[in-house]
Design an enzyme around this catalytic site. Structure first.
Site, short mmCIF file in Angstrom:
data_model
loop_
_atom_site.label_atom_id
_atom_site.label_comp_id
_atom_site.label_asym_id
_atom_site.label_seq_id
_atom_site.Cartn_x
_atom_site.Cartn_y
_atom_site.Cartn_z
N HIS A 155 1.09 -1.35 -0.37
CA HIS A 155 -0.05 -0.58 -0.10
C HIS A 155 0.87 1.25 0.28
O HIS A 155 -0.05 2.63 0.06
CB HIS A 155 -1.16 0.16 0.74
CG HIS A 155 -2.19 -0.74 1.70
ND1 HIS A 155 -2.95 -0.87 0.11
CD2 HIS A 155 -2.51 -2.00 2.45
CE1 HIS A 155 -3.83 -1.46 0.30
NE2 HIS A 155 -3.39 -2.47 1.94
N ASP A 199 -2.76 -10.80 -1.90
CA ASP A 199 -3.29 -10.41 -0.61
C ASP A 199 -4.77 -10.10 -0.87
O ASP A 199 -5.04 -9.15 -1.72
CB ASP A 199 -2.18 -8.99 -0.26
CG ASP A 199 -3.09 -8.04 0.79
OD1 ASP A 199 -2.09 -8.17 2.31
OD2 ASP A 199 -3.75 -7.47 1.82
N HIS A 203 -6.44 -7.43 0.30
CA HIS A 203 -6.57 -5.65 -0.30
C HIS A 203 -5.48 -5.15 -1.65
O HIS A 203 -4.98 -6.54 -1.82
CB HIS A 203 -5.92 -5.21 0.36
CG HIS A 203 -6.51 -4.42 1.60
ND1 HIS A 203 -5.58 -5.63 2.76
CD2 HIS A 203 -7.55 -4.76 2.40
CE1 HIS A 203 -6.57 -5.33 3.86
NE2 HIS A 203 -7.53 -5.11 3.56
N ASP A 260 -4.39 -12.37 4.65
CA ASP A 260 -5.65 -12.65 5.10
C ASP A 260 -6.73 -12.89 4.07
O ASP A 260 -7.77 -12.06 4.25
CB ASP A 260 -5.02 -10.59 4.70
CG ASP A 260 -4.51 -9.86 4.03
OD1 ASP A 260 -4.63 -10.38 2.56
OD2 ASP A 260 -4.49 -8.39 4.15
#
Ligand SMILES: [Zn+2]
Length: 341
Positions: free
Chosen positions: A158, A193, A195, A282
């Site tokens: 990120h 991931d 995200h 995740d």
């Protein structure tokens, strides 16, 4: 499989994380790395201490003013007097008109995309060492290993060239990809991931030498909200070199693997010399963040599907939060990969 790791991550132990307006303990805790390390050691993987690769790899990805901010922010924040133990932004400028802010308070807002990246006294050193860890795994692959795993903490995908976000400070995945580039010609980054890898996407958005692909929970309902949509395909010379696959919340193994097959075909058309996997765990069905519903066996199948691409691969740890199965999910992925490689 060789595992690059450094104990230096421990100096970073963020305390604050704003969730739906409530301040909580950050989910990005040192214990995550302990679970992952214990699991890979128990599974017989060989852990090697990450070496120091100097400042070159991070300066190839991040701006000088951002790196200076990260290195000095905690000390400058404390010198304000009556300041919190961790640097936290309270203003996010639109970046118009006023230029680069002089004040550390202004800079905190300028360089932090959200409130999930508090900067404590040991954040900089841990982030630097995580970048070295990613480089070490990339170097192992450049030296002839078919695959290597970087147990990085804090995570990186990120982080933008000049912004921290979502628990991430230095973009370890981007740093590894850039490190591989002169050695392998073209590099693909596959982000699994839960995200969207918004920082990595932004770093390579205008480039055709790095293909970025991300499967993730639909950002219409999930962090990072402002990026990760299918229409984001790259720009300029990079148009067509970014692929986003947003998935409905709660997507499970079979549907995920179908989409992954399509993504793998896309990678093969690009004919990269090497692959970097942004390996978040995740997407697990029991992860506290609850985005997708991948099972432990599903991670093995994902690892095998990625290994079948058949090119040198660097696995870089991204997210994946505390649950009893965190380490088992990593081992499942690595076993799945090695069952093919
Ligand atoms: Zn994540």
């Amino acid at each position: 499989m060789k595992v690059a790791y450094s104990d230096a991550h421990r100096t970073h132990d963020p305390q604050s994380f704003l969730v739906r307006g409530r301040m909580q303990r950050s989910a990005e805790q040192p214990a995550r790395a302990d679970h992952l390390l214990q699991a890979v050691e128990a599974a017989g993987h060989r852990v090697v201490e990450a070496e120091d690769f100097g400042s070159g790899p991070r300066t190839a990805i991040h701006t000088p003013e951002y790196l200076d901010f990260l290195e000095t922010a905690h000390e400058r924040w404390q010198s304000l007097g009556d300041a919190s133990p961790e640097v936290l932004p309270n203003i996010h400028p639109m970046r118009e008109g006023g230029g680069y802010p002089q004040s550390i308070v202004g800079r905190a807002g300028y360089h932090m995309a959200d409130t999930a990246c508090p900067i404590g006294p040991g954040t900089w050193s841990a982030a630097v060492q995580a970048a070295h860890t990613a480089c070490h795994a990339a170097q192992l692959v450049a030296d002839g290993e078919h695959v290597a795993y970087a147990l990085c903490r804090p995570p990186g995908h990120h982080a933008y060239a000049d912004k921290a976000g979502g628990f991430c400070y230095l973009n370890n995945t981007a740093i590894a990809a850039q490190w591989l580039l002169p050695r392998f010609g073209r590099v693909a980054i596959l982000d699994v991931d839960v995200h969207h890898g918004n920082g990595t996407q932004d770093i390579f958005y205008w480039r055709a030498d790095v293909l970025h692909l991300s499967l993730h929970a639909d950002p219409a309902q999930f962090y990072p909200f402002f990026a990760g949509y299918a229409h984001e395909r790259g720009a300029g010379a990079g148009l067509g070199y970014n692929l986003n696959v947003p998935l409905p919340i709660g997507t499970s193994d079979a549907a995920y693997l179908r989409e992954l097959k399509r993504v793998v075909a896309f990678i093969k058309v690009f004919t990269p010399g090497a692959l970097v996997v942004a390996l978040g765990l995740d997407a697990y069905e029991g992860d506290p963040l609850k985005g997708l519903a991948i099972t432990t066996a599903g991670f093995g199948a994902i690892g095998a599907a990625i290994a079948r691409i058949g090119i040198p691969t660097v696995l870089v740890q991204e997210g994946g939060y505390l649950s009893p199965e965190l380490g088992g999910n990593l081992v499942s992925f690595l076993q799945g990969f090695e069952s093919v490689a």
